[in-house]
Design a protein around this motif. Structure first.
Motif, PDB file in Angstrom:
ATOM      1  N   ASN A 243     -58.895  47.613  48.623  1.00  0.00           N
ATOM      2  CA  ASN A 243     -58.851  46.283  49.061  1.00  0.00           C
ATOM      3  C   ASN A 243     -59.407  45.251  48.340  1.00  0.00           C
ATOM      4  OD1 ASN A 243     -56.940  46.986  51.083  1.00  0.00           O
ATOM      5  ND2 ASN A 243     -58.663  47.287  52.823  1.00  0.00           N
ATOM      6  N   ARG A 244     -60.625  45.632  47.645  1.00  0.00           N
ATOM      7  CA  ARG A 244     -61.528  44.886  46.960  1.00  0.00           C
ATOM      8  C   ARG A 244     -61.177  44.650  45.576  1.00  0.00           C
ATOM      9  NH1 ARG A 244     -66.057  43.006  49.758  1.00  0.00           N
ATOM     10  NH2 ARG A 244     -65.844  43.862  52.189  1.00  0.00           N
ATOM     11  N   PHE A 245     -60.988  45.899  45.069  1.00  0.00           N
ATOM     12  CA  PHE A 245     -60.672  45.936  43.493  1.00  0.00           C
ATOM     13  C   PHE A 245     -59.121  46.243  43.015  1.00  0.00           C
ATOM     14  CE2 PHE A 245     -64.938  47.180  44.655  1.00  0.00           C
ATOM     15  CZ  PHE A 245     -65.843  46.311  43.973  1.00  0.00           C
ATOM     16  N   LYS A 246     -58.180  46.209  43.854  1.00  0.00           N
ATOM     17  CA  LYS A 246     -56.988  46.607  43.476  1.00  0.00           C
ATOM     18  C   LYS A 246     -56.713  46.245  41.878  1.00  0.00           C
ATOM     19  CE  LYS A 246     -52.096  46.901  44.926  1.00  0.00           C
ATOM     20  NZ  LYS A 246     -52.275  48.260  45.171  1.00  0.00           N
ATOM     21  N   ASP A 247     -56.592  45.202  41.365  1.00  0.00           N
ATOM     22  CA  ASP A 247     -56.201  44.799  40.163  1.00  0.00           C
ATOM     23  C   ASP A 247     -57.108  45.307  38.976  1.00  0.00           C
ATOM     24  OD1 ASP A 247     -54.076  43.418  40.949  1.00  0.00           O
ATOM     25  OD2 ASP A 247     -54.959  41.515  41.167  1.00  0.00           O
ATOM     26  N   LEU A 248     -58.308  45.939  39.292  1.00  0.00           N
ATOM     27  CA  LEU A 248     -59.317  46.459  38.125  1.00  0.00           C
ATOM     28  C   LEU A 248     -59.506  47.851  38.129  1.00  0.00           C
ATOM     29  CD1 LEU A 248     -62.269  43.808  39.046  1.00  0.00           C
ATOM     30  CD2 LEU A 248     -60.473  43.734  37.316  1.00  0.00           C
ATOM     31  N   ILE A 249     -58.445  48.501  39.250  1.00  0.00           N
ATOM     32  CA  ILE A 249     -58.713  49.951  39.354  1.00  0.00           C
ATOM     33  C   ILE A 249     -57.612  50.732  38.463  1.00  0.00           C
ATOM     34  CG2 ILE A 249     -58.524  52.108  40.868  1.00  0.00           C
ATOM     35  CD1 ILE A 249     -59.136  50.207  43.089  1.00  0.00           C
ATOM     36  N   THR A 250     -58.218  51.683  37.616  1.00  0.00           N
ATOM     37  CA  THR A 250     -57.123  52.558  36.646  1.00  0.00           C
ATOM     38  C   THR A 250     -56.859  53.684  37.231  1.00  0.00           C
ATOM     39  OG1 THR A 250     -59.000  52.780  35.254  1.00  0.00           O
ATOM     40  CG2 THR A 250     -57.587  50.814  34.613  1.00  0.00           C
ATOM     41  N   SER A 251     -58.099  54.596  37.711  1.00  0.00           N
ATOM     42  CA  SER A 251     -58.002  55.654  38.229  1.00  0.00           C
ATOM     43  C   SER A 251     -58.623  55.720  39.523  1.00  0.00           C
ATOM     44  CB  SER A 251     -58.454  56.641  37.328  1.00  0.00           C
ATOM     45  OG  SER A 251     -58.130  56.726  35.858  1.00  0.00           O
ATOM     46  N   PHE A 252     -58.367  56.782  40.551  1.00  0.00           N
ATOM     47  CA  PHE A 252     -59.159  57.231  41.564  1.00  0.00           C
ATOM     48  C   PHE A 252     -58.711  58.519  41.828  1.00  0.00           C
ATOM     49  CE2 PHE A 252     -60.233  57.722  45.800  1.00  0.00           C
ATOM     50  CZ  PHE A 252     -60.936  56.392  46.296  1.00  0.00           C
ATOM     51  N   GLU A 253     -59.801  59.179  41.418  1.00  0.00           N
ATOM     52  CA  GLU A 253     -59.696  60.937  41.503  1.00  0.00           C
ATOM     53  C   GLU A 253     -60.557  61.191  42.706  1.00  0.00           C
ATOM     54  OE1 GLU A 253     -57.627  62.631  38.870  1.00  0.00           O
ATOM     55  OE2 GLU A 253     -57.133  60.472  38.810  1.00  0.00           O
ATOM     56  N   PHE A 254     -59.869  62.426  43.263  1.00  0.00           N
ATOM     57  CA  PHE A 254     -60.741  63.193  44.277  1.00  0.00           C
ATOM     58  C   PHE A 254     -60.862  64.603  43.682  1.00  0.00           C
ATOM     59  CE2 PHE A 254     -59.722  66.281  47.719  1.00  0.00           C
ATOM     60  CZ  PHE A 254     -60.889  66.161  48.412  1.00  0.00           C
ATOM     61  N   MET A 255     -62.101  65.056  44.340  1.00  0.00           N
ATOM     62  CA  MET A 255     -62.481  66.701  43.998  1.00  0.00           C
ATOM     63  C   MET A 255     -63.182  67.125  45.435  1.00  0.00           C
ATOM     64  SD  MET A 255     -64.131  65.480  40.421  1.00  0.00           S
ATOM     65  CE  MET A 255     -64.016  63.813  41.145  1.00  0.00           C
ATOM     66  N   ASN A 256     -62.823  68.220  45.803  1.00  0.00           N
ATOM     67  CA  ASN A 256     -63.551  68.846  46.857  1.00  0.00           C
ATOM     68  C   ASN A 256     -64.722  69.845  46.581  1.00  0.00           C
ATOM     69  OD1 ASN A 256     -62.243  71.364  46.275  1.00  0.00           O
ATOM     70  ND2 ASN A 256     -61.491  71.639  48.167  1.00  0.00           N
ATOM     71  N   LYS A 257     -65.354  70.463  47.315  1.00  0.00           N
ATOM     72  CA  LYS A 257     -66.504  71.065  47.070  1.00  0.00           C
ATOM     73  C   LYS A 257     -66.121  72.215  46.277  1.00  0.00           C
ATOM     74  CE  LYS A 257     -68.237  73.934  50.044  1.00  0.00           C
ATOM     75  NZ  LYS A 257     -68.761  74.630  51.200  1.00  0.00           N
ATOM     76  N   GLU A 258     -65.186  72.981  46.509  1.00  0.00           N
ATOM     77  CA  GLU A 258     -64.688  74.204  46.123  1.00  0.00           C
ATOM     78  C   GLU A 258     -64.262  74.080  44.416  1.00  0.00           C
ATOM     79  OE1 GLU A 258     -64.721  74.618  50.284  1.00  0.00           O
ATOM     80  OE2 GLU A 258     -64.014  73.247  48.878  1.00  0.00           O
ATOM     81  N   SER A 259     -63.954  72.808  44.165  1.00  0.00           N
ATOM     82  CA  SER A 259     -63.348  72.465  43.075  1.00  0.00           C
ATOM     83  C   SER A 259     -64.619  72.404  42.045  1.00  0.00           C
ATOM     84  CB  SER A 259     -62.398  71.220  42.769  1.00  0.00           C
ATOM     85  OG  SER A 259     -63.000  70.003  43.087  1.00  0.00           O
ATOM     86  N   ILE A 260     -65.553  71.676  42.580  1.00  0.00           N
ATOM     87  CA  ILE A 260     -66.825  71.610  41.845  1.00  0.00           C
ATOM     88  C   ILE A 260     -67.623  72.714  41.480  1.00  0.00           C
ATOM     89  CG2 ILE A 260     -69.320  70.417  41.911  1.00  0.00           C
ATOM     90  CD1 ILE A 260     -66.884  68.437  40.976  1.00  0.00           C
TER      91      ILE A 260
END
Length: 464
Positions: A243-260
């Motif tokens: 909502n605050r940065f839509k035009d500035l965001i190029t990537s939004f990545e998610f990782m869970n504990k098991e992946s780390i």
């Protein structure tokens, strides 16, 4: 494949354009993960579009099956031959020229064998951004990217590769050259054949060149790393940031504990970052040359509603690379595990939390001790829902895979998702496609295949 046909084909080639050596063939007959290994007696490295045309014309007349191959970085076995040994490989690595850079229309025309990273580095000199980026960019080829409709890391900003293709050149199964390298954004002249070739996984034609839309190169980039106690808070964070940065965001990545955990086990340790259940990496790009971009981002964050346990904003390009390396090294770490069942799915964001909870519970009930390695491009609904099996009990791998896949894909359907978000179908997902695609859609896809390739010489055994 008849030996006489093979010899006749070889006689049409220069010695530098092909190989029949077992060691050369071996590395081109196995996929990146090592899951699919086929056979072939000949690999061809054509140096011109005309040569590709001559080869396919000959192959159709003699009913020789052909596997188009790019950088062979795919994850569903689409770029390697089957075990029959009846297919030849056409590898496009010698078709690697950047034909034209249009600095007025902001586009580039590249050949299918161009390596993605080389294109990106070349365009940076002109302050232009190529819209596609992914972990395999140092090896993948643009023709393969287009043939699989690659998504990658920047879909939230630029869309998939399909959305940025202005024109395509491809050689069809009969050897005819389809040349539509138009450099126009609007072309409302009937059926747009390029969109059939994009994402067709080499089953309709071999993509030899494309004209692709470019964008201004960001002035600078900032990476935000945040951690959370549960996935629900991740979604709240996404809504807040979007909502605050839509035009500035190029990537939004998610990782869970098991992946780390698997990352730290096999690749690298997470340094100076708080351990938690969920992690997010957000990249912001400065397109307007905002002064003190870090301070600008930090000042706009709504800390009252952020609900995060840890938040770090990068202060340099080296910190950007360090944080990105954590995310991009997860697939490398997974390769070193003995038994992982991968899934590349997309789920509507409104349903994704329910999907993760329900599917995880069902899998753990089926096989206690299994772990779910979740990571992906959350900003475009793409989740890599990979199941790590540590204890098999008395079940075979095939039986476990069949049961786990049924749990995952049944829930994908229930929650309104797709069984493949960016990897494609290839050899891996043929049976799931048949079960999850509507009969009408599947039949129309087969009809299109017959129109383009009536003798089924292009990439047989893939998708269908």
């Amino acid at each position: 494949m008849k030996k006489v046909n093979l010899i006749e084909l070889i006689n049409k080639l220069q010695p530098s354009e092909y190989s029949t050596e077992s060691e050369v063939l071996k590395k081109h007959c196995i996929d990146w993960r090592g899951e699919y290994q086929g056979k072939s007696n000949l690999i061809i490295f054509p140096k011109s579009v005309k040569k590709v045309s001559e080869i396919l014309n000959f192959c159709q007349k003699k009913s020789i099956a052909v596997v188009p191959q790019g950088g062979n970085t795919g994850l569903v076995g689409g770029g390697v031959p089957t075990k029959s040994g009846n297919e030849i490989i056409i590898n496009l690595s010698n078709l690697n020229k950047i034909r034209n850079i249009d600095l007025i229309g902001n586009s580039v025309t590249v050949e299918g064998g161009c390596i993605l990273d080389i294109i990106k580095n070349k365009l940076e000199k002109y302050n232009l951004e190529f819209p596609l980026s992914m972990g395999s960019r140092g090896n993948c080829q643009i023709g393969g990217n287009i043939a699989t409709n690659a998504g990658g890391l920047n879909v939230i900003k630029y869309g998939t590769i399909r959305q940025n293709i202005l024109g395509i050149e491809a050689v069809l199964p009969d050897g005819k050259i389809y040349n539509s390298l138009k450099n126009v954004k609007k072309n409302n002249t009937g059926f747009d054949l390029k969109h059939l070739l994009i994402g067709s996984e080499g089953t309709l034609g071999i993509i030899t060149a494309a004209t692709i839309q470019l964008f201004p190169l960001p002035k600078e980039k900032v990476v935000l790393w945040a951690s959370f106690k549960d996935f629900t808070k991740v979604l709240g964070f996404y809504k807040n940031i979007n909502n605050r940065f839509k035009d500035l965001i190029t990537s939004f990545e998610f990782m869970n504990k098991e992946s780390i955990e698997v990352l730290e086990k096999h690749e690298c340790k997470i340094v100076n970052l708080k351990k938690n259940q969920c992690y997010c990496l957000v990249e912001f790009s400065n397109f307007q040359k905002i002064n003190d971009f870090n301070d600008f981002i930090f000042s706009k964050i709504d800390f009252k509603n952020l609900d995060t346990d840890d938040l770090i904003l990068s202060k340099s390009e080296s910190e950007n690379k360090k944080l990105w390396n954590y995310r991009e090294s997860i697939p490398l770490a997974e390769r070193k595990e003995n038994f992982i069942i991968p899934h590349d799915i997309s789920i509507p964001l409104t349903n994704i939390s329910k999907f993760v909870e329900k599917t995880t519970t069902s899998i753990k009930r089926f096989l206690n001790g299994s772990k779910i390695i979740n990571f992906g491009h959350l900003g475009d609904n793409n989740l890599h829902f990979n199941v790590l099996i540590e204890k098999q009990k008395n079940l075979s791998r095939k039986s476990i895979c069949r049961s786990v896949n049924k749990i995952v894909f049944d829930n994908v359907k229930i929650h309104g998702g797709a069984i493949s978000a960016e990897h494609g179908i290839g050899q891996l997902r043929k049976s799931e496609l048949k079960r999850n695609k509507k009969v009408l859609e599947l039949n129309k896809m087969k009809d299109i295949k017959k129109i383009f390739d009536p003798q089924n010489i292009l990439n047989p055994g893939k998708i269908f």
